[in-house]
Design a protein around this motif. Sequence first.
Motif, PDB file in Angstrom:
ATOM      1  N   THR A  39       5.283  11.152  19.003  1.00  0.00           N
ATOM      2  CA  THR A  39       5.633  10.932  17.599  1.00  0.00           C
ATOM      3  C   THR A  39       7.012  11.491  17.309  1.00  0.00           C
ATOM      4  N   PRO A  40       7.948  10.666  16.900  1.00  0.00           N
ATOM      5  CA  PRO A  40       9.297  11.171  16.579  1.00  0.00           C
ATOM      6  C   PRO A  40       9.217  12.250  15.502  1.00  0.00           C
ATOM      7  N   PHE A  44      -5.336  13.821   2.843  1.00  0.00           N
ATOM      8  CA  PHE A  44      -4.371  12.842   2.338  1.00  0.00           C
ATOM      9  C   PHE A  44      -5.066  11.822   1.436  1.00  0.00           C
ATOM     10  N   ARG A  45      -6.314  11.537   1.751  1.00  0.00           N
ATOM     11  CA  ARG A  45      -7.065  10.594   0.909  1.00  0.00           C
ATOM     12  C   ARG A  45      -7.312  11.199  -0.478  1.00  0.00           C
ATOM     13  N   THR A  62       0.457   6.501   3.109  1.00  0.00           N
ATOM     14  CA  THR A  62       1.804   6.811   2.614  1.00  0.00           C
ATOM     15  C   THR A  62       1.971   8.312   2.466  1.00  0.00           C
ATOM     16  N   VAL A  63       0.933   8.980   1.946  1.00  0.00           N
ATOM     17  CA  VAL A  63       0.977  10.433   1.799  1.00  0.00           C
ATOM     18  C   VAL A  63       1.074  11.099   3.163  1.00  0.00           C
ATOM     19  N   ARG A  64       0.290  10.627   4.117  1.00  0.00           N
ATOM     20  CA  ARG A  64       0.298  11.207   5.465  1.00  0.00           C
ATOM     21  C   ARG A  64       1.676  11.057   6.115  1.00  0.00           C
ATOM     22  N   SER A  65       2.284   9.876   5.974  1.00  0.00           N
ATOM     23  CA  SER A  65       3.595   9.644   6.574  1.00  0.00           C
ATOM     24  C   SER A  65       4.651  10.556   5.967  1.00  0.00           C
ATOM     25  N   VAL A  92      11.265   8.487   5.982  1.00  0.00           N
ATOM     26  CA  VAL A  92      11.794   9.022   4.730  1.00  0.00           C
ATOM     27  C   VAL A  92      11.077   8.337   3.563  1.00  0.00           C
ATOM     28  N   PRO A  93      10.334   9.081   2.755  1.00  0.00           N
ATOM     29  CA  PRO A  93       9.591   8.457   1.647  1.00  0.00           C
ATOM     30  C   PRO A  93      10.509   8.124   0.477  1.00  0.00           C
TER      31      PRO A  93
END
Length: 320
Positions: free
Chosen positions: A7-8, A33-34, A54-57, A64-65
Amino acid sequence: MPASATTPQPSGLQKELTEALQELHRASGRLSFRKVSELIGRREDRLSAASHETVRSAVNGLRVPRWETVHDIVLVLAGQCSPARDEQSETARFLPLWRAIGEGESGALKSFQELLNGGWGGEDGQWTPELVMGMLINPFSAIEIHPSLAAPHEPLVSEDDWVHGMLRLIEEQGAEHALRVLLHLLKGDYVGADEGSPYGYRNPDREALEAQAAFQYGCQAILRRLNREPNLLAESIRAMRADTTMDRDDRAEMLENESDPSLMREVMIVTPATWDEVSEEAQNMIFGYLVQQISPVRPVGPPGSDRFKIVWRIPEPLEA
């Protein structure tokens, strides 16, 4: 194989945002995250509809969110901390971190309005970028400010006028020139210093200069009205003679001037085209006939209605 090998991992400015989100996530009790996504969905002030993925990422720094996502995550996690953290303070803390990713170090600095709203920071004892910037650009840090400039005094111009003046100087002479001139002034070599004028803001001939400026502006306004209103002078003379509030000395002086036939001849035949040809005495008489009072709105500034206010003996027509 460890997850870090496949994972980068975020780096640089994105890493700072990710670490801040992860710290807030830990402080909230590591909500799932859920659950974070569910709590976001319940808020009326949410900016996004962030899913649990999206929250987890965002929290793991996988990408970048968007700011809307960061905003909503921070709002929810701040309220779940024990003790709860102030939501506005936390979102204000995260905005520069997110902004810096796209704008570099300058994006991490607060805007002027953000400084007004939230201060320089550093309440936790840590140096913020704003604190460093504030120390560097404060002239006090570079020079010993002259006592006559550091003493409390009534400002001569507004802050907005000062900023506009500095911008004009920077545009015309360059930023380095403007900043060096500013430091030079603060060392005590300012306008009026040689004469001992307080703060350099008062000139011994200031009253005379101000009266001259008021007269020049009033004459320009008179010419404008005479050009539009041919009967203005005669109507103003009648209004002046009917003015019972006029100062006795001013009235006596006016009557004495009216006893001079040659002076009155100049006054009665004046037009905008011949204004510069008549004597200064005639111009002063016409000024007194038309203008009941002229006063400065502020001590200095660009010529025009922003600086002087005229009370006419005959009010100016609305269409003017």
